[in-house]
Motif scaffolding. Sequence first.
Motif, short mmCIF file in Angstrom:
data_model
loop_
_atom_site.label_atom_id
_atom_site.label_comp_id
_atom_site.label_asym_id
_atom_site.label_seq_id
_atom_site.Cartn_x
_atom_site.Cartn_y
_atom_site.Cartn_z
N LYS A 4 -21.52 -7.54 31.98
CA LYS A 4 -21.09 -7.84 30.62
C LYS A 4 -19.95 -8.87 30.63
O LYS A 4 -19.27 -9.05 31.64
N LEU A 5 -19.76 -9.50 29.47
CA LEU A 5 -18.60 -10.36 29.25
C LEU A 5 -17.74 -9.72 28.17
O LEU A 5 -18.23 -9.41 27.08
N ILE A 6 -16.48 -9.48 28.47
CA ILE A 6 -15.54 -8.99 27.47
C ILE A 6 -14.99 -10.20 26.73
O ILE A 6 -14.46 -11.13 27.35
N THR A 7 -15.11 -10.21 25.40
CA THR A 7 -14.70 -11.37 24.61
C THR A 7 -13.43 -11.13 23.80
O THR A 7 -12.90 -12.07 23.21
N ARG A 8 -12.97 -9.87 23.77
CA ARG A 8 -11.75 -9.54 23.02
C ARG A 8 -10.86 -8.63 23.86
O ARG A 8 -11.35 -7.86 24.68
N LYS B 9 -15.20 -15.61 15.90
CA LYS B 9 -14.26 -15.13 14.86
C LYS B 9 -14.94 -14.10 13.97
O LYS B 9 -16.16 -14.12 13.78
N GLY B 10 -14.12 -13.21 13.43
CA GLY B 10 -14.68 -12.13 12.61
C GLY B 10 -15.48 -11.18 13.47
O GLY B 10 -15.01 -10.72 14.50
N ASP B 11 -16.70 -10.92 13.08
CA ASP B 11 -17.55 -10.00 13.83
C ASP B 11 -18.76 -10.70 14.44
O ASP B 11 -19.78 -10.06 14.70
N ILE B 12 -18.66 -12.00 14.67
CA ILE B 12 -19.79 -12.73 15.24
C ILE B 12 -20.11 -12.23 16.65
O ILE B 12 -21.26 -11.99 17.00
N PHE B 13 -19.06 -12.06 17.48
CA PHE B 13 -19.25 -11.56 18.83
C PHE B 13 -18.86 -10.09 18.92
O PHE B 13 -17.89 -9.66 18.29
N GLU B 14 -19.62 -9.34 19.71
CA GLU B 14 -19.22 -7.99 20.08
C GLU B 14 -18.13 -8.08 21.14
O GLU B 14 -17.97 -9.10 21.80
N THR B 15 -17.36 -7.01 21.30
CA THR B 15 -16.35 -6.99 22.36
C THR B 15 -17.01 -7.13 23.72
O THR B 15 -16.53 -7.86 24.60
N LYS C 191 -24.99 -17.93 18.64
CA LYS C 191 -24.35 -17.00 17.71
C LYS C 191 -23.24 -17.69 16.91
O LYS C 191 -23.04 -17.40 15.73
N SER C 192 -22.52 -18.57 17.57
CA SER C 192 -21.36 -19.21 16.93
C SER C 192 -21.75 -20.41 16.09
O SER C 192 -20.92 -20.94 15.34
N GLY C 193 -23.00 -20.86 16.23
CA GLY C 193 -23.44 -22.02 15.46
C GLY C 193 -23.27 -23.34 16.17
O GLY C 193 -23.55 -24.40 15.59
N LEU C 194 -22.84 -23.31 17.44
CA LEU C 194 -22.70 -24.54 18.22
C LEU C 194 -24.05 -24.92 18.83
O LEU C 194 -24.91 -24.06 19.03
#
Length: 264
Positions: free
Chosen positions: A217-221, A234-240, A252-255
Amino acid sequence: MANEINVSEEIQKLRKLYKESKTSGTFNAIVYGDIGTGKTHILKTCRQPVLVHSFDPGGTKTIRDEIETGSVIADTRYENEDAKSPSAFSSWEKEFDRLRRTKFFESIGTFVIDSATTWSDAMMNEILRKNGRQGTIPQIQDYLVQQNTVRDTIKAFTNLPCDCILTGHISLDKDEVSGRMHSSIMIAGKSAIKMPLLFDEIYVAVSKQTAKGVEYKLITRNDGVYKARTRLGKGDIFETYEEPNIKALLKKSGLPSDDKPLIK
């Protein structure tokens, strides 16, 4: 009045500059973690072609298939550093500047330095060599030089016209006051604190054994122990806890997540 400006025109200029910026649609991140958590393996999920400048001895062995097919280009000449006769960082710095001048990075999907830990060690070796003290213990003034070099180099790195990832090993330390454990990227001195400030994304690679095998897994927060951060999610786009897939996170981020044409 003569010195008044057209606000609408100024706003349009700023919007145009933003859209034309070479980094407006790019991604930069630190991905750090323990040995065996898939830090190098995750490069398979990045926008291709991927250029890896490897400072970790044997670090590219997990992506040999991708190197053979050409989706990953590996420069491993910086892996075998001798602290008593250092040359890796000086050689890398010249190559990095050459590739920037020739606009090589415009044809690259993702540029990776693997890893920050050994890269910064090579940097310190070069600082000591320039002062005629190669192979000795660094002094306070050496760390100050290193901090400035890290800052300037990383700014150039994250301003490239491609995605940029810096991998790193993890350091887990105990807070003497609270007794809590917390993580940081394994780099000596205050660079471990200051360098992450220059990146948009800070991810921690983790793994655990499950009944189905090893789960990555990747922890993003920030979760209280592992220091991570996301601006794209930002917001709830990514899960922790996200799947270790850079293209999926970009989508997911739109990039943009499209590869650039491979040069055979």
